[in-house]
Structure formats: structure tokens, C-alpha cells
Design an enzyme around this catalytic site. Structure first.
Site, PDB file in Angstrom:
ATOM      1  CB  SER A 139      34.514  49.081  46.115  1.00  0.00           C
ATOM      2  OG  SER A 139      35.515  49.334  47.050  1.00  0.00           O
ATOM      3  CE1 TYR A 156      36.529  39.787  32.898  1.00  0.00           C
ATOM      4  CE2 TYR A 156      35.224  38.394  31.440  1.00  0.00           C
ATOM      5  CZ  TYR A 156      35.432  38.964  32.692  1.00  0.00           C
ATOM      6  OH  TYR A 156      34.564  38.698  33.727  1.00  0.00           O
TER       7      TYR A 156
END
Ligand SMILES: NC(=O)c1ccc[n+]([C@@H]2O[C@H](COP(=O)([O-])OP(=O)(O)OC[C@H]3O[C@@H](n4cnc5c(N)ncnc54)[C@H](O)[C@@H]3O)[C@@H](O)[C@H]2O)c1
Length: 251
Positions: free
Chosen positions: A19, A162
Site C-alpha cells: 500500500s 530501525y
């Protein structure tokens, strides 16, 4: 008129995070290159349905959305079961779902660490594992993981969680490439630099003048390399991480 390139003719692909910016560009590029089935696995249904209608309006490719929280083990199992029930097989997996942050080390507490890792690292691993089971039986497959320049250089502004997850993806890619190689499965990664997507919209500090190619990357810059890695053009490449960063980091 020149005939359109069909490097992925009749291929079936799962793209997680499709998406979003890079994943949706990869989905469109796959359809353009002849893929006949694409499963969009994401938590954002509205954006997924837009991607699907864009693809189905322009290409002969069946696209479905499977709501999948990549941090959830059952969701991942359901994703692969649905893919096989719908398309009978799986040729390509792209692990694009991911989250980032700009947290300080004080903010990256154990809960935050586990939350991010369950999506970026464990989620990538569990999708690889499910795909491997199917691809091993087929003696064919392409797995493409999305790392980051952060995993190469220790990041600029992104949190240590991250950066670690993206470094881990590079190691995971090499490990799985060794395990999967004998089954004719290629496993590679891409390490994008700064790419213009929703994820980076608040990273206003970035100066394109610091990039040797003097521009910010576009999702298509990454998508075309993902398509290359999903195609037979890269059939002797495995365990590699390809940098896509305009020359910001060179190795
Ligand atoms: N944009 C960049 O500069 C850049 C650079 C290096 C690496 N990356 C990596 O590229 C990948 C795609 O990022 P993007 O830039 O397209 O960002 P994006 O935010 O546009 O897309 C990320 C997608 O992941 C989905 N997602 C988030 N959490 C999820 C979850 N738990 N389960 C399923 N889906 C989830 C989002 O809904 C979104 O569609 C990420 O892994 C990111 O870390 C991006």
C-alpha cells in the site's frame, strides 16, 4: 510499436507493504512486466484498494488484498495460505512492509525495540520462512528483502532499533541465500537511500545537494531494481544487497 518487456510473465508475487510508496511502485512494475497475480499484504486497506484498481485498470493481472499485520504470526500464516488457495503457487516474495522512527536511545526502550523488530525483522524472517516452504517444493523462487542505507552506514537520524533491523536484513538475506540456493531460490536485498515516500515526508533535513546524483530517490528507482531481482536477468545473483542511493554510500 515496441513490444512491452515481459520479464515476469505469468509470475505470482506477494508484496508486503504494497500500500506504501516503494511496495506499490513494485506492484505496478511487476504487473507492467507481465506478472499475472499479485497479493498485496498490508494493514492499510484503503491505499491497497487504490493500488489494485490502478493495476487492474491498466494490466491483465489479478490483484488481491490480504489484510496482514506483519508483526502478527497468525496473519502471516493466513497470508501464505490465502495466496496458495487463490493462485496455487508463489514465485516471488518482496518484503517491503516496514516502520521507522527518529527516536533517541532513551526512547528505544524494550517495548519499542520488540515492537519494531516484530515488524521489520521478525516479520521479514517469518515471510521468508513461509515462502521458502512453498518455493523449495517448486524448486524455484525469488525473495527480495528491503534493507536500507541505514543498515550500511549506521543511519543518519533513524533510531538504533530501525538501523539494527535493516542491518539484520542484510545478514538474514545472506544466510537464507545459502540455505535456499540449492533449491534454485535467489534471495537478495536492496538498500535504498533517501526515497520520497510517506515514510520520509517529515525528514525535511535531507539535502539533495549531498547526493552525487543531486536528487532524492523515487519509488520507481527502487521498483525497477526489485523487478530486475525478481526476473531471470539476475539469475546468478544471490545473497547480494544492492545499494540504490544516488551515490550517497558506495562500497
Ligand atoms: N523511503 C525511504 O527513504 C526508505 C529508505 C530505505 C528503506 N526503506 C524501506 O522501504 C520499505 C518501504 O517503505 P516506504 O518508503 O515505501 O514507506 P511507506 O510508509 O510508504 O510504506 C510502508 C508500508 O508498510 C506498511 N506497514 C507498516 N507497518 C505494517 C505492518 N505491521 N504490517 C503490514 N504492513 C505494514 C504501511 O502500511 C505502508 O503501506 C520499508 O521497509 C522501509 O524501511 C525506505
Amino acid at each position: 510499436m515496441m513490444e512491452e518487456n515481459k520479464d515476469l510473465k505469468n509470475r505470482i508475487a506477494i508484496i508486503t507493504g504494497a500500500s506504501g510508496g516503494i511496495g506499490s511502485a513494485a506492484a505496478v512494475d511487476f504487473a507492467k512486466n507481465g506478472a499475472s497475480g499479485i497479493i498485496i499484504a498490508d494493514i492499510d486497506k484503503e491505499k491497497a484498494l487504490n493500488v489494485i484498481s490502478n493495476i487492474e485498470n491498466s494490466f491483465s493481472c489479478k490483484c488481491i488484498f490480504v489484510h496482514t499485520n506483519i508483526g502478527n504470526v497468525q496473519d502471516i500464516e493466513n497470508l501464505f495460505e490465502t495466496a496458495v488457495a487463490e493462485f496455487k503457487t508463489l514465485d516471488i516474495l518482496v518484503n517491503c512492509a516496514g516502520v521507522t522512527n527518529t527516536f533517541s536511545i532513551d526512547e528505544v526502550n524494550p517495548q519499542q525495540w520488540d515492537k519494531l523488530m516484530s515488524i521489520n525483522l521478525r516479520g521479514t524472517y517469518l515471510c521468508c520462512r513461509e515462502a521458502f516452504k512453498i518455493m523449495r517444493a517448486n524448486n524455484y523462487g525469488k525473495i527480495i528483502n528491503i534493507s536500507s542505507i541505514s543498515g550500511r552506514i549506521g543511519g543518519y537520524v533513524t533510531g538504533i532499533d530501525y538501523v539494527t533491523s535493516k542491518g539484520g536484513i542484510i545478514a538474514m538475506t545472506m544466510s537464507l541465500a545459502k540455505i535456499a540456493g540449492p533449491f534454485n531460490i535467489n534471495v537478495n536485498a536492496v538498500a535504498p537511500g533517501f526515497i520520497d515516500t510517506e515514510m520520509t515526508k517529515d525528514f525535511t533535513h535531507f539535502n539533495p545537494e549531498t547526493v552525487p546524483l543531486r536528487r532524492i530517490g523515487k519509488p520507481q528507482d527502487v521498483a525497477s531494481v526489485i523487478t530486475f531481482l525478481a526476473s531471470e536477468k539476475s539469475s546468478y545473483i544471490t545473497g547480494a544487497t544492492i545499494d540504490i542511493n544516488g551515490g550517497t554510500f558506495m562500497s
